[in-house]
Scaffold this active site. Structure first.
Site, short mmCIF file in Angstrom:
data_model
loop_
_atom_site.label_atom_id
_atom_site.label_comp_id
_atom_site.label_asym_id
_atom_site.label_seq_id
_atom_site.Cartn_x
_atom_site.Cartn_y
_atom_site.Cartn_z
N HIS A 189 0.88 -1.18 0.00
CA HIS A 189 0.00 0.00 0.00
C HIS A 189 0.92 1.22 0.00
CE1 HIS A 189 -2.56 -2.85 2.34
NE2 HIS A 189 -3.58 -2.18 1.89
N ASP A 221 1.95 2.25 3.53
CA ASP A 221 2.82 1.36 4.32
C ASP A 221 4.26 1.70 4.08
OD1 ASP A 221 0.55 -0.35 4.40
OD2 ASP A 221 1.30 -1.43 2.65
N HIS A 262 -11.40 -13.51 4.11
CA HIS A 262 -12.59 -12.72 3.76
C HIS A 262 -13.71 -13.65 3.30
CE1 HIS A 262 -9.92 -8.94 2.86
NE2 HIS A 262 -9.74 -9.44 4.07
N ASP A 294 -5.26 -13.46 -2.15
CA ASP A 294 -4.60 -13.07 -0.90
C ASP A 294 -4.63 -14.30 -0.01
OD1 ASP A 294 -3.89 -10.56 -1.60
OD2 ASP A 294 -5.13 -9.52 -0.13
N ASP A 323 -10.93 -10.74 10.88
CA ASP A 323 -9.91 -11.04 9.89
C ASP A 323 -8.58 -11.27 10.62
OD1 ASP A 323 -9.09 -11.28 7.27
OD2 ASP A 323 -8.85 -9.12 6.92
N ASP A 329 -6.04 -13.00 9.64
CA ASP A 329 -4.89 -12.97 8.72
C ASP A 329 -3.76 -13.89 9.15
OD1 ASP A 329 -6.04 -11.14 6.96
OD2 ASP A 329 -5.19 -9.40 7.95
N ASP A 371 -1.21 -12.34 2.42
CA ASP A 371 -1.80 -11.25 3.20
C ASP A 371 -2.00 -11.80 4.61
OD1 ASP A 371 -2.97 -8.97 4.02
OD2 ASP A 371 -4.59 -8.94 2.55
C1 XLS Z 1 -7.71 -6.13 4.51
C2 XLS Z 1 -7.28 -6.45 3.16
C3 XLS Z 1 -6.12 -5.62 2.68
C4 XLS Z 1 -6.05 -5.68 1.19
C5 XLS Z 1 -5.28 -4.59 0.57
O1 XLS Z 1 -8.46 -6.85 5.15
O2 XLS Z 1 -7.02 -7.81 3.09
O3 XLS Z 1 -4.96 -6.02 3.28
O4 XLS Z 1 -5.54 -6.91 0.76
O5 XLS Z 1 -5.77 -3.35 0.91
NI NI Z 2 -6.18 -8.74 1.43
NI NI Z 3 -7.86 -9.12 4.97
#
Ligand code: XLS
Ligand code: NI
Ligand code: NI
Length: 438
Positions: free
Chosen positions: A100, A103, A270, A295, A306, A308, A338
């Site tokens: 991003h 970032d 997601h 991702d 989320d 991750d 991700d």
């Molecule tokens: C957030 C998203 C983000 C996207 C990019 O939940 O996964 O990381 O992949 O903005």
């Molecule tokens: Ni993402």
């Molecule tokens: Ni995410």
């Protein structure tokens, strides 16, 4: 100066290796169905999770030990992070990365200053890309972190927030192009709402479409050839995100004339937040011609947010690769981790363990998926399930030769349908297990 002096390049040592800092399955040049594992998987590392997550959560402060980071918002610190990042990417044999805008570079006092900061950091990315041959899978803009986007960006009630987001994405597209990015991703961020009472949904959706059209038009204008992606997420941070799942996103893209320019970037966690499996999302997007990129992460089935996490479930990676290969594999996209290490996994070496685990899980999944495909067993069983469509009435319906009247006559004459055959789900699962463990 090395940020990871104790760790040398991670090598492939094969399934029998007990070395925790080696790949057991990911052998980048090994051919699977005539294509290298590297090209099948197109692994990418997410800058935000790898370099910027400090371990804060709503109940606690930063935990991560990152000796190379001075914790400041200076451009020098940001530039230094890029060098560390590339050392990590090189040691992990990553062909790609994603970022991003916010970032990688700090915001300045003005938009102009922010753009200058970004340029100063992008310069280092360019140097590091040239030095290592590692490329950008996709870029994106953070249109959610700053308080100016509290009501969203493209769907904000404040037109100036829309304008700011547009300016930001214009710049992010230029930077992505400058770095030779293969794609650009839209993730909604705060493109959604909390209460219908204060929301004009139709207006917000129209604005979101207008915004994406502007991005697509500008990309054409500057000659950016990368693929646009739309990343679904059903909730978090807003209650109702407009990009809920693939079906909602694809409907949006088709309604607003964006279907030719945007594909899906599907994130596992997601999908599960939307009440789907990632297989469902991949297959749905693939069946509609929208499978773009992934991702790669995993959620916790007991938690509703989320998380991750790094993907380590080989059943899941096998199914994912099976579907991705069914649709011809990645064209522009890849598997972007991700994913972030847990707050308690605070040492730099955990970044290595985490990514090795994810890459090996997908490499193993790829190999099993290829075996499943080579045998054709599952495919044949599925095809047989639909045998009634291959000839007779089924073939005629598919060919468009029947209608309600003719089918009324057909059934009236027959009196009852042909006996159903078993779905045999348990057998299908047993067959999958045979390939998983043999
Ligand atoms: C957030 C998203 C983000 C996207 C990019 O939940 O996964 O990381 O992949 O903005
Ligand atoms: Ni993402
Ligand atoms: Ni995410």
């Amino acid at each position: 100066m090395s940020a990871f002096p104790e760790i040398s390049k991670i090598k492939y040592e094969g399934p029998d290796s007990k070395n925790n800092l080696a790949f057991r399955h990911y052998n980048e040049n090994e051919l699977v169905e005539g294509k290298s594992m590297r090209e099948h998987l197109n692994f990418a590392c997410a800058f935000w999770h790898t370099m910027r997550m400090n371990g804060t959560d709503p109940f606690g402060s930063a935990t991560m030990y990152r000796p190379w980071d001075d914790g400041s918002d200076s451009v020098e610190n940001a530039q230094n992070r890029v060098r560390v990042f590339f050392e990590f990417l090189e040691k992990m044999s990553f062909p790609f990365y994603c970022f991003h805008d916010r970032d990688i570079a700090p915001e300045g006092a003005t938009f102009k200053e922010t753009c200058a900061n970004l340029d100063a950091v992008v310069k280092v990315f360019k140097e590091e890309q040239d030095r290592t041959g590692i490329n950008l899978l996709w870029g994106t803009a953070n249109l959610f972190g700053n308080p100016r986007f509290m009501h969203g960006a493209a769907t904000s009630s404040n037109a100036d927030a829309f304008a700011y987001a547009a300016a930001q994405v214009k710049k992010a597209l230029e930077v992505t192009m400058e770095l030779g990015g293969r794609g650009y991703t839209f993730w909604g961020g705060r493109e959604g709402y909390q209460s219908f009472l204060n929301t004009d949904m139709k207006r917000e959706l129209d604005h979101l479409a207008a915004f994406m059209h502007m991005a697509v038009d500008y990309a054409k204008e500057i000659g950016f050839k990368g693929q646009f992606y739309f990343e679904p997420k059903p909730k978090e941070p807003t209650k109702h995100q407009y990009d809920f799942d693939c079906a909602a996103c694809i409907n949006f893209l088709r309604t607003y004339g964006l279907a030719d320019d945007v594909k899906m970037n599907i994130e596992t966690n997601h999908a599960t937040l939307a009440g789907h499996t990632v297989e469902h999302e991949l297959d749905y997007a693939g069946s509609q011609g929208f499978l773009g990129s992934v991702d790669a992460n995993a959620g916790d089935m007991l938690l509703g947010w989320d998380t991750d996490q790094f993907p380590t479930d080989v059943y899941m990676t096998t199914k994912m690769m099976y579907i991705i290969m069914k649709y011809g594999g990645f064209k522009t996209g890849g598997l972007n981790f991700d994913a972030k290490v847990r707050r308690e996994s605070f040492e730099p070496i955990d970044l290595f363990y985490a990514h090795i685990g994810g890459m090996d899980a997908f490499a193993k999944g790829l190999k099993i998926a290829a075996k499943l495909r080579a045998s054709g067993e599952l495919k044949e069983m599925t095809t047989n399930r639909y045998a009634s469509w291959n000839s007779g009435i089924g073939a005629r319906i598919e060919a468009g030769k029947e209608d309600f009247k003719s089918l009324f006559d057909y059934i009236t004459e027959k009196g009852e349908i042909e006996a159903n055959i078993s779905g045999r789900q348990e057998l299908f699962e047993n067959v999958l297990n045979r390939y998983m463990f043999d």
